[in-house]
Design a protein around this motif. Structure first.
Motif, mmCIF file in Angstrom:
data_model
loop_
_atom_site.group_PDB
_atom_site.id
_atom_site.type_symbol
_atom_site.label_atom_id
_atom_site.label_comp_id
_atom_site.label_asym_id
_atom_site.label_seq_id
_atom_site.Cartn_x
_atom_site.Cartn_y
_atom_site.Cartn_z
ATOM 1 N N ILE A 101 0.849 -1.192 0.000
ATOM 2 C CA ILE A 101 0.000 0.000 0.000
ATOM 3 C C ILE A 101 0.887 1.245 0.000
ATOM 4 C CG2 ILE A 101 -1.820 1.269 1.193
ATOM 5 C CD1 ILE A 101 -2.474 -1.428 2.634
ATOM 6 N N LEU A 102 0.709 2.083 -1.010
ATOM 7 C CA LEU A 102 1.489 3.314 -1.136
ATOM 8 C C LEU A 102 0.586 4.502 -0.817
ATOM 9 C CD1 LEU A 102 3.418 2.471 -4.434
ATOM 10 C CD2 LEU A 102 4.144 2.093 -2.055
ATOM 11 N N GLY A 103 0.957 5.250 0.211
ATOM 12 C CA GLY A 103 0.142 6.379 0.649
ATOM 13 C C GLY A 103 0.805 7.719 0.406
ATOM 14 N N THR A 104 1.811 8.045 1.218
ATOM 15 C CA THR A 104 2.490 9.334 1.087
ATOM 16 C C THR A 104 3.050 9.538 -0.315
ATOM 17 O OG1 THR A 104 3.016 9.457 3.450
ATOM 18 C CG2 THR A 104 4.421 10.721 1.953
ATOM 19 N N VAL A 105 3.679 8.504 -0.879
ATOM 20 C CA VAL A 105 4.279 8.672 -2.213
ATOM 21 C C VAL A 105 3.224 8.825 -3.306
ATOM 22 C CG1 VAL A 105 6.421 7.488 -1.637
ATOM 23 C CG2 VAL A 105 4.522 6.187 -2.593
ATOM 24 N N ALA A 106 1.995 8.406 -3.034
ATOM 25 C CA ALA A 106 0.943 8.605 -4.032
ATOM 26 C C ALA A 106 0.712 10.095 -4.267
ATOM 27 C CB ALA A 106 -0.346 7.932 -3.585
ATOM 28 N N VAL A 107 0.977 10.897 -3.241
ATOM 29 C CA VAL A 107 0.872 12.353 -3.364
ATOM 30 C C VAL A 107 2.188 12.949 -3.836
ATOM 31 C CG1 VAL A 107 0.435 14.509 -2.116
ATOM 32 C CG2 VAL A 107 -0.889 12.460 -1.564
ATOM 33 N N GLU A 108 3.288 12.512 -3.227
ATOM 34 C CA GLU A 108 4.582 13.150 -3.460
ATOM 35 C C GLU A 108 5.323 12.622 -4.688
ATOM 36 O OE1 GLU A 108 6.767 12.808 0.176
ATOM 37 O OE2 GLU A 108 5.493 14.266 1.218
ATOM 38 N N ASN A 109 5.059 11.366 -5.059
ATOM 39 C CA ASN A 109 5.774 10.769 -6.186
ATOM 40 C C ASN A 109 4.849 9.802 -6.922
ATOM 41 O OD1 ASN A 109 7.654 9.801 -7.988
ATOM 42 N ND2 ASN A 109 8.930 8.776 -6.473
ATOM 43 N N PRO A 110 3.797 10.329 -7.567
ATOM 44 C CA PRO A 110 2.826 9.442 -8.222
ATOM 45 C C PRO A 110 3.435 8.571 -9.317
ATOM 46 C CG PRO A 110 2.451 11.740 -8.830
ATOM 47 C CD PRO A 110 3.421 11.753 -7.703
ATOM 48 N N ASP A 111 4.539 9.018 -9.907
ATOM 49 C CA ASP A 111 5.181 8.190 -10.932
ATOM 50 C C ASP A 111 5.677 6.875 -10.363
ATOM 51 O OD1 ASP A 111 4.692 9.998 -12.926
ATOM 52 O OD2 ASP A 111 6.680 10.927 -12.861
ATOM 53 N N LEU A 112 6.086 6.885 -9.084
ATOM 54 C CA LEU A 112 6.520 5.640 -8.451
ATOM 55 C C LEU A 112 5.363 4.650 -8.377
ATOM 56 C CD1 LEU A 112 8.576 3.892 -6.907
ATOM 57 C CD2 LEU A 112 7.849 5.046 -4.803
ATOM 58 N N VAL A 113 4.181 5.131 -8.059
ATOM 59 C CA VAL A 113 3.001 4.269 -8.009
ATOM 60 C C VAL A 113 2.763 3.634 -9.376
ATOM 61 C CG1 VAL A 113 0.512 4.176 -7.604
ATOM 62 C CG2 VAL A 113 1.956 5.642 -6.167
ATOM 63 N N ARG A 114 2.851 4.436 -10.413
ATOM 64 C CA ARG A 114 2.612 3.933 -11.757
ATOM 65 C C ARG A 114 3.686 2.921 -12.175
ATOM 66 N NH1 ARG A 114 -1.141 6.994 -14.371
ATOM 67 N NH2 ARG A 114 -1.854 8.836 -13.227
ATOM 68 N N ASP A 115 4.938 3.245 -11.862
ATOM 69 C CA ASP A 115 6.027 2.322 -12.200
ATOM 70 C C ASP A 115 5.878 0.999 -11.449
ATOM 71 O OD1 ASP A 115 7.092 4.265 -13.826
ATOM 72 O OD2 ASP A 115 8.627 4.910 -12.394
ATOM 73 N N ALA A 117 3.093 -0.305 -10.212
ATOM 74 C CA ALA A 117 1.917 -1.039 -10.689
ATOM 75 C C ALA A 117 2.227 -1.783 -11.985
ATOM 76 C CB ALA A 117 0.749 -0.086 -10.880
ATOM 77 N N ARG A 118 3.065 -1.184 -12.819
ATOM 78 C CA ARG A 118 3.471 -1.875 -14.054
ATOM 79 C C ARG A 118 4.419 -3.034 -13.749
ATOM 80 N NH1 ARG A 118 3.429 3.445 -16.351
ATOM 81 N NH2 ARG A 118 5.623 3.738 -15.740
ATOM 82 N N ALA A 119 5.308 -2.820 -12.797
ATOM 83 C CA ALA A 119 6.302 -3.846 -12.474
ATOM 84 C C ALA A 119 5.696 -5.018 -11.711
ATOM 85 C CB ALA A 119 7.441 -3.235 -11.659
ATOM 86 N N PHE A 120 4.669 -4.734 -10.899
ATOM 87 C CA PHE A 120 4.073 -5.768 -10.038
ATOM 88 C C PHE A 120 2.550 -5.739 -10.181
ATOM 89 C CE2 PHE A 120 8.009 -4.326 -7.952
ATOM 90 C CZ PHE A 120 8.733 -5.508 -7.963
ATOM 91 N N PRO A 121 2.029 -6.224 -11.308
ATOM 92 C CA PRO A 121 0.582 -6.187 -11.545
ATOM 93 C C PRO A 121 -0.199 -6.873 -10.424
ATOM 94 C CG PRO A 121 1.766 -6.833 -13.537
ATOM 95 C CD PRO A 121 2.764 -6.851 -12.432
ATOM 96 N N GLY A 122 -1.238 -6.197 -9.967
ATOM 97 C CA GLY A 122 -2.110 -6.759 -8.941
ATOM 98 C C GLY A 122 -1.576 -6.668 -7.534
ATOM 99 N N LYS A 123 -0.392 -6.091 -7.362
ATOM 100 C CA LYS A 123 0.237 -6.086 -6.043
ATOM 101 C C LYS A 123 0.425 -4.686 -5.449
ATOM 102 C CE LYS A 123 2.734 -10.470 -6.586
ATOM 103 N NZ LYS A 123 2.015 -11.156 -5.482
ATOM 104 N N ILE A 124 -0.085 -3.667 -6.129
ATOM 105 C CA ILE A 124 0.091 -2.297 -5.652
ATOM 106 C C ILE A 124 -1.265 -1.665 -5.386
ATOM 107 C CG2 ILE A 124 1.036 -0.022 -6.152
ATOM 108 C CD1 ILE A 124 3.161 -2.241 -5.832
ATOM 109 N N ALA A 125 -1.439 -1.168 -4.171
ATOM 110 C CA ALA A 125 -2.650 -0.438 -3.800
ATOM 111 C C ALA A 125 -2.265 0.985 -3.409
ATOM 112 C CB ALA A 125 -3.371 -1.122 -2.646
ATOM 113 N N VAL A 126 -3.215 1.888 -3.500
ATOM 114 C CA VAL A 126 -3.008 3.269 -3.078
ATOM 115 C C VAL A 126 -3.803 3.502 -1.799
ATOM 116 C CG1 VAL A 126 -3.447 5.695 -3.642
ATOM 117 C CG2 VAL A 126 -2.545 4.154 -5.387
ATOM 118 N N GLY A 127 -3.121 3.996 -0.784
ATOM 119 C CA GLY A 127 -3.787 4.348 0.466
ATOM 120 C C GLY A 127 -4.130 5.826 0.459
ATOM 121 N N ILE A 128 -5.405 6.132 0.524
ATOM 122 C CA ILE A 128 -5.851 7.532 0.564
ATOM 123 C C ILE A 128 -6.459 7.781 1.937
ATOM 124 C CG2 ILE A 128 -7.412 9.249 -0.419
ATOM 125 C CD1 ILE A 128 -7.114 7.917 -3.098
ATOM 126 N N ASP A 129 -5.744 8.554 2.735
ATOM 127 C CA ASP A 129 -6.161 8.866 4.102
ATOM 128 C C ASP A 129 -6.587 10.328 4.130
ATOM 129 O OD1 ASP A 129 -5.203 6.301 4.699
ATOM 130 O OD2 ASP A 129 -3.206 7.084 5.116
#
Length: 239
Positions: A101-115, A117-129
């Motif tokens: 689960i990626l939370g802080t970086v979803a705001v600060e580094n969204p490209d990491l989330v995208r990278d 998710a591509r590298a590990f299909p089905g294994k990346i979630a976004v935490g929105i608090d």
């Protein structure tokens, strides 16, 4: 709808916080593998883990406790807290974690989330608090001007497996989830949404189940530890 029992880790112990305040932690077990095994034995199909210290430190702190839970429990687990670079993501997945689960970086580094998710299909979630609709980061210590729904929509095409949406004002307060905002978020995206924060009774779970949009699941912590929710009844209602 899946019930995700929460195991929040602070200083190696299983705890629950009140509205994300690290100074208001209730310790439920010195050995976090004990409740994890109990949840699995009762029939839970997933575990939701949070490295609370890691969320503030920006790097994993309770790794030993997480690894012990992964070794003890034969069900998939998802983990958030302190995961802010690709090396940490790769490390956790290599250790058997089913979902990061990626939370802080979803705001600060969204490209990491995208990278990721591509590298590990089905294994990346976004935490929105969110607090009053605005996203909070770094263990909820820093508030942003980013709206939760806008952040969720920004990952619509990223291939993330799920969004874990937490209403901070409800978390650990045993006052019920924010069903209206959770349903609104879920209706605004095609990504599966998991509700978190304030789930304190079987009625809360049923209300989320019947909220008018299909949620992937709901997370509950304190209510399970304190017996306010009968776990077997909850699993039956959600199945």
């Amino acid at each position: 709808m899946i019930l995700y029992p929460a195991i929040d880790l602070k200083d190696g112990q299983a705890v629950r916080l009140l509205r994300g305040d690290m100074e208001k932690a209730t310790v439920f077990n010195d050995d976090p593998t004990a409740p994890a095994r109990g949840f699995v034995e009762a029939g839970c199909q997933w575990l939701h883990l949070v490295d609370l210290n890691g969320a503030f430190a920006g790097t994993p702190v309770n790794a030993a406790a997480v690894e012990a839970i992964l070794a003890a429990c034969p069900v998939p687990a998802q983990l958030g807290g302190g995961i802010r670079d690709m090396a940490t993501i790769e490390s956790w997945i290599s250790k058997g974690l089913a979902r990061v689960i990626l939370g802080t970086v979803a705001v600060e580094n969204p490209d990491l989330v995208r990278d990721a998710a591509r590298a590990f299909p089905g294994k990346i979630a976004v935490g929105i608090d969110a607090r009053d609709g605005r996203v909070a980061t770094k263990g909820w210590a820093e508030e942003t001007d980013v709206q939760a729904t806008d952040l969720a929509r920004s990952f619509e095409d990223a291939g993330v497996a799920a969004i874990i949406y937490t209403d901070i004002n409800r978390d650990g307060a045993m006052q019920g989830p924010n069903i209206e905002s959770t349903a609104a978020l879920a209706q605004s995206v095609s990504i599966p949404v998991i509700a978190s924060g304030g789930v304190s009774s079987l009625d809360d779970l049923i209300a989320l189940r019947d909220c008018g949009t299909q949620l992937d699941g709901a997370i509950s912590g304190r209510a399970l530890y304190e017996g306010a929710i009968d776990l077997k009844a909850a699993l039956a209602a959600l199945s």
